[in-house]
Structure formats: C-alpha cells, structure tokens
Scaffold this active site. Structure first.
Site, PDB file in Angstrom:
ATOM      1  CD  GLU A  22      95.764  74.741  23.024  1.00  0.00           C
ATOM      2  OE1 GLU A  22      96.537  74.414  22.102  1.00  0.00           O
ATOM      3  OE2 GLU A  22      95.285  75.884  23.141  1.00  0.00           O
ATOM      4  CE  LYS A  27      82.695  81.844   8.194  1.00  0.00           C
ATOM      5  NZ  LYS A  27      83.592  82.592   9.066  1.00  0.00           N
ATOM      6  CD1 TRP A  44      81.936  78.792   4.707  1.00  0.00           C
ATOM      7  CD2 TRP A  44      83.027  77.337   5.999  1.00  0.00           C
ATOM      8  NE1 TRP A  44      81.378  78.845   5.945  1.00  0.00           N
ATOM      9  CE2 TRP A  44      82.021  77.959   6.765  1.00  0.00           C
ATOM     10  CE3 TRP A  44      83.844  76.381   6.616  1.00  0.00           C
ATOM     11  CZ2 TRP A  44      81.815  77.666   8.114  1.00  0.00           C
ATOM     12  CZ3 TRP A  44      83.635  76.093   7.954  1.00  0.00           C
ATOM     13  CH2 TRP A  44      82.641  76.729   8.694  1.00  0.00           C
TER      14      TRP A  44
HETATM   15  P1  AMP Z   1     100.294  75.681  18.215  1.00  0.00           P
HETATM   16  O1  AMP Z   1      99.522  75.356  19.413  1.00  0.00           O
HETATM   17  O2  AMP Z   1     100.993  76.997  18.292  1.00  0.00           O
HETATM   18  O3  AMP Z   1     101.209  74.572  17.840  1.00  0.00           O
HETATM   19  O4  AMP Z   1      99.258  75.863  17.013  1.00  0.00           O
HETATM   20  C1  AMP Z   1      98.372  74.843  16.673  1.00  0.00           C
HETATM   21  C2  AMP Z   1      97.672  75.189  15.397  1.00  0.00           C
HETATM   22  O5  AMP Z   1      98.592  75.211  14.300  1.00  0.00           O
HETATM   23  C3  AMP Z   1      96.650  74.154  14.960  1.00  0.00           C
HETATM   24  O6  AMP Z   1      95.439  74.305  15.652  1.00  0.00           O
HETATM   25  C4  AMP Z   1      96.532  74.442  13.480  1.00  0.00           C
HETATM   26  O7  AMP Z   1      95.700  75.549  13.225  1.00  0.00           O
HETATM   27  C5  AMP Z   1      97.944  74.814  13.109  1.00  0.00           C
HETATM   28  N1  AMP Z   1      98.615  73.647  12.527  1.00  0.00           N
HETATM   29  C6  AMP Z   1      99.475  72.808  13.123  1.00  0.00           C
HETATM   30  N2  AMP Z   1      99.913  71.877  12.254  1.00  0.00           N
HETATM   31  C7  AMP Z   1      99.297  72.128  11.073  1.00  0.00           C
HETATM   32  C8  AMP Z   1      99.308  71.518   9.776  1.00  0.00           C
HETATM   33  N3  AMP Z   1     100.065  70.469   9.494  1.00  0.00           N
HETATM   34  N4  AMP Z   1      98.510  72.061   8.821  1.00  0.00           N
HETATM   35  C9  AMP Z   1      97.740  73.136   9.071  1.00  0.00           C
HETATM   36  N5  AMP Z   1      97.703  73.756  10.262  1.00  0.00           N
HETATM   37  C10 AMP Z   1      98.464  73.257  11.248  1.00  0.00           C
END
Ligand code: AMP
Length: 542
Positions: free
Chosen positions: A331, A439, A444
């Site tokens: 997004e 939780k 958390w």
């Molecule tokens: P996507 O839209 O499939 O790329 O997924 C996005 C989600 O991936 C984000 O909202 C995070 O939850 C996770 N995400 C992306 N980059 C990271 C990162 N460097 N560390 C932790 N979570 C990440």
C-alpha cells in the site's frame, strides 16, 4: 500567484526516455528461464518498450486497460514495465506463487485484457486460461521458435513475434500524471485480496525519493540486483529508480537459490542488492559452506519482514557489506523507512550501532509517520511507547482498487496494521503485526524480538514465535524452530540461550521443532498457517 515553471506531467515514459538518452549503453543483464545470461542495455529496452506500446495499440487496448504479467525478473518484464505504463495502460503484476484459483480471481477482478507470462508458468496458464473471463490475448515471454505447438491456449503468440512486427518509433502520449500506471494485489489484508493502484506521479516521486543517498542511494556507478520480485510491489521501485539514475540492472530470473544469486553478484560486479531475509539466508548458508567472500557487493537492502540481527552481523562483520534495513508495504509503493545512520551514530561502539541498525529506520522524504494508542491518541517518539503505526504521503494508498473494503484512512492517515516504536531521532522499530503481538499478563511481547534471539543460535535456520492461550497469562509465547541440517539443539539448550538476553517473562515457554515454517507468496512467515499446524499443541504450563 502561481509559480512560472513548466508544468510537465510526471510520467513513467520519461524514465525510459531519460535512460535511453543519457545511459543508453547502461547494461541490463538477465538470467533467463532458459538458464543462459542475456545482455542488453537501456537503449534496446527503450526501443523494444516502444514496440510493446505499438503492439498494444494494434490490439486496440484502451487507456487504463490492464495488461497482466506472470513473470520473473528479466529484461522482457522491464520492457513491459515501460511499454505498458508509458502508453497509458496499467501494468498488473500477478504473483505466480499464489494458488491458480487466486490468480484467476485476481485477474478477473482486475479485468485484465492481456496476460504476458514466462514459460515456467505455461502449465498454470494451460490450466486456467479458459477460466480467465476478461483476458483476450495470451503472450508467452519467449522467442518465436520456443513456443510449443498445441498448447490449447487460443491465439497464444510469442513475445518476440508479437513485438517483432512492430515499429520501434512511438511517441509516448502525454496525460494526467495522476493516471493509474500499475497495480499490485496484496493478501496482507483481511478478506479477498485487494489492489493498490499506483499512479505515474506516485511512482516517479517514490522512485526519486527511494534513490536518495539516505534511502537506497542509487547511482550510475551502481550495479543493482533486485532479487525482490518484479511482481512484488514493482521490485520495491528499483526498476524505476535504476532508469532514473542509469544504474546497471541485474535480474536473477527464476534462479533464487544461494549459489545462483552469489554467482550473479560476483559475475556482474553487483554493488547493491535487494531482497527479503529468506533469500539472504540461503545465500549466506551457501557462502558459509563454501567459504566464499564477496568482491564487489557494498550494500544490501533487506525488508519485507524483520531482518534478524544475526544476518546484519554476518553481512557487516564477516563480509563487509552494509545492511540497509527497510520497511514498507504494498500500500506504500512500498518504501516507508530505511535504516541509515546519522552523523551522531558513526562513532558509537559496535553494540550500540547495532541497536540502531536493527530498527526499520527513518521515514524517507515524503513519508510521514505517527504511532497511536487504542484510542487514537498520538504517542511520543521516545523509543519506548509502542502503538499502531499510521502513515501518509504521496505514494501511500488513499483507497483500494474499486473501493474494496471502504475507505482505509483514519483522518487522512493509513493504518499499517503494524505496531511500532519511534525514537527521538525518528527511527521506527516494528515490534509486530498487530495481529501477531503476544499479550501476556497485560504486557505485550514482541514476537520479532523473541525470533531474533533464536535466530542468533548457531543451530537455528528459521524461527517463528506465536502466542498460545494460557489460563493465567492470557497468552504465552512459544517458538517454532527449523534446525540447520547437521546441527542439533535441545529444547532446554535453546531456552537457556535466552537467559540474560531478554526479560524472564519474555522468554518463550516452549520450543517446538518443525520441518518448515509456512511461507506466503512473498516469502513472509504465515503465522496463521503455523497456528493451524499447531492446533493440537498444549503449553507445558497450561
Ligand atoms: P507487503 O505488503 O506484502 O509488502 O507486507 C507489508 C508488511 O510486511 C508490513 O506491514 C510489515 O508487517 C511487514 N514488513 C515489511 N518490512 C518489514 C521489516 N523490515 N520488518 C518487519 N516487518 C516488515
């Protein structure tokens, strides 16, 4: 009073025009499905993308009509990036790792008119083509003589035959920069997949900000390897930033194994690579086993899921490669934050520097962030308070394609579904997806923190932490672990490994050894599937 500057629309065609004129000889190298290495340059990509535009005109595709791809990273895919969007159509990058039924659903929802696919995916297309109700043309991304006869797919033609008969002359149309340019479905949301619909303007601004020195720092002196797929949020915008800067592009095709990626890095003098942690895990394992070192790689951007500290240490200390931990989402086009140091961090001792590098980083120009509590009240940037992370900016979604799911915004901000802290220097750190937070006794526990410790153990190949129902504490963490081949570790040893590394109550209650952690189409751990796998599991203390 308006400024008196030329009001030129920010269009994707300008990127390939620029690359052709200023970096025509700039190399584009691809490992092809056939296994060989193919070499071309921006000049050729530019003229072939104009042939694509002519071919789409000939098919009478209208403005904003969708052209789908089911393809690996490669030069033909790059030509479609520019030819489809540049001519005013919308490039829809389908994710081949999805189930064929999902692909059909998504292609239908997007109302794709054309589907261009790599030969690897011929079996999928054979199986689903008759169910794709809107697709009128199927194009196989191959030479004319590689197209098998009798595929059963009506009107199937090879890409080379399709564009070969077209002129390389084409005048890119001029139109409103807010027009849609490409789309990508995300399954990270609840319910059916929803599409982020990028515009020319959002794509150009994202590419420009992403190329800045404190973001991905791309230049004409770089040789860039996007291991992140072109079907996953436009390979994090790298193809656009590369054209904007004249960087050499190196595409891995379908070969993502450690050996192939390492060989490509060395063979093509790659200076900068981008990918999710699982890819680097495989490559580092290959390098360790074979005692290999890099000769040209300087930095690598790692994102998509949290980069384990052990990986940052390995890249940095063992191989001399700077890790840029980055965070974003479909997004968000996707770049939100990149972890680059400030001057004040340069003389910190290695352990303190590591604490900064572990964070997901600072918002790049264009991305505004805030964290809020359960009532929507903004929380301080003190590095301690954690809350729901919201973002806004010109390459962040305002609504999903066809308005699916209603307006996602809260007072103009997009809720990311991530839980994070932000420190006084603006470094954001994700503690969890909001649905994965554990939780325990009113507090958390960050599943990412628990996983990071396990990942630092020499016997652990992969670790996923989930919460299990507990009668007293509400939830307690357990950790599912995949062991490295040939190295053993017991439950007690692994739990003892946590001593002194985290608060006692944050140490998982148990370790469950599994053969594999379920991964989704973009390499992220699928904790919902893991929970299903462990449905009969009982906590020792429950
Ligand atoms: P996507 O839209 O499939 O790329 O997924 C996005 C989600 O991936 C984000 O909202 C995070 O939850 C996770 N995400 C992306 N980059 C990271 C990162 N460097 N560390 C932790 N979570 C990440």
């Amino acid at each position: 009073m308006f400024g008196l500057m030329q009001n030129q629309q920010l269009l994707i065609s300008s990127l390939i025009d620029f690359a052709e004129r200023h970096h025509g000889e700039g190399e584009i190298v691809s490992r092809r499905v056939e296994g060989d290495i193919h070499r071309t340059n921006y000049k050729n990509v530019a003229l072939r993308s104009r042939r694509v535009a002519n071919a789409l005109d000939q098919m009478k595709l209208g403005f904003s009509d969708r052209v789908a791809t089911l393809a690996w990273n490669g030069y033909r895919h790059l030509e479609l990036y520019f030819g489809v969007s540049g001519s005013g159509r919308v490039l829809h990058t389908l994710n081949p790792r999805l189930h064929p039924d999902q692909i059909v659903w998504i292609a239908d929802h997007a109302e794709d008119q054309v589907l261009c696919f790599d030969m690897t995916f011929l079996p999928i297309i054979k199986a689903i083509h008759h169910r794709c109700s809107t697709i009128k043309h199927f194009i196989a991304l191959c030479d004319a003589d590689k197209l098998p006869e009798d595929t059963g797919i009506p009107g199937l033609q090879s890409y080379e035959a399709w564009i070969g008969k077209q002129s390389e002359q084409y005048t890119w149309p001029d139109f409103d920069e807010n027009s849609a340019s490409s789309m990508c479905y995300t399954s990270g949301t609840t319910g059916n997949p929803k599409a982020a619909l990028y515009s020319h303007r959002s794509t150009i601004l994202h590419a420009m900000s992403g190329a800045l020195p404190d973001a991905l720092s791309m230049s004409a002196r770089d040789s860039v390897l996007p291991v992140v797929p072109m079907f996953h949020v436009n390979a994090w915008g790298l193809p656009y930033s590369a054209a904007m800067t004249g960087a050499k592009l190196v595409f891995p095709g379908p070969a993502m194994d450690g050996k192939s990626i390492f060989e490509l890095i060395e063979g093509e003098k790659v200076s900068f690579a981008a990918g999710v942690p699982t890819v680097w895990q495989m490559m580092l394992a290959h390098m360790q086993t074979n005692n290999l070192k890099f000769s040209t790689l300087k930095r690598t951007v790692i994102g998509g899921s949290a980069c384990p500290p052990a990986m940052i240490t390995a890249f940095n200390d063992v191989y001399g490669v700077e890790v840029l931990h980055a965070w974003g989402m479909t997004e968000m086009s996707p770049l939100g934050t990149v972890c680059t140091l400030k001057n004040k961090h340069l003389n910190l001792d290695p352990a303190e520097k590591m604490k900064v590098r572990l964070k997901q980083g600072r918002g790049i120009y264009g991305v505004d962030m805030k964290i809020v509590d359960g009532d929507g009240k903004e929380l301080p940037w003190d590095g301690k308070a954690y809350g729901d992370l919201l973002v806004k900016g010109p390459w962040i979604i305002s609504e999903y394609f066809k308005g699916e799911g209603g307006s996602p915004l809260v007072d103009g901000w997009f809720p990311t579904g991530d839980v994070a802290t932000i420190d006084p220097d603006g470094y954001m750190q994700i503690t969890d997806r909001s649905k994965d937070v554990i939780k325990s006794g009113g507090e958390w526990i960050s599943s990412i923190d628990v996983e990071n410790i396990a990942m630092a153990h020499p016997a652990v190949a992969m670790a996923a932490c989930i919460g299990m129902k507990h009668p007293k504490w509400d939830e307690r963490p357990i950790i599912a672990v995949v062991k490295k081949p040939g190295i053993d570790v017991s439950v007690a040893e692994l739990l003892a490994f946590y001593e002194g590394k985290t608060a006692k109550w944050q140490i998982p209650d148990d370790v469950v050894f599994v053969d594999a952690i379920p991964l989704g189409g973009t390499g992220k751990m699928q904790k919902s599937k893991l929970r299903e796998m462990l449905a009969d599991y009982k906590l020792p203390s429950a």
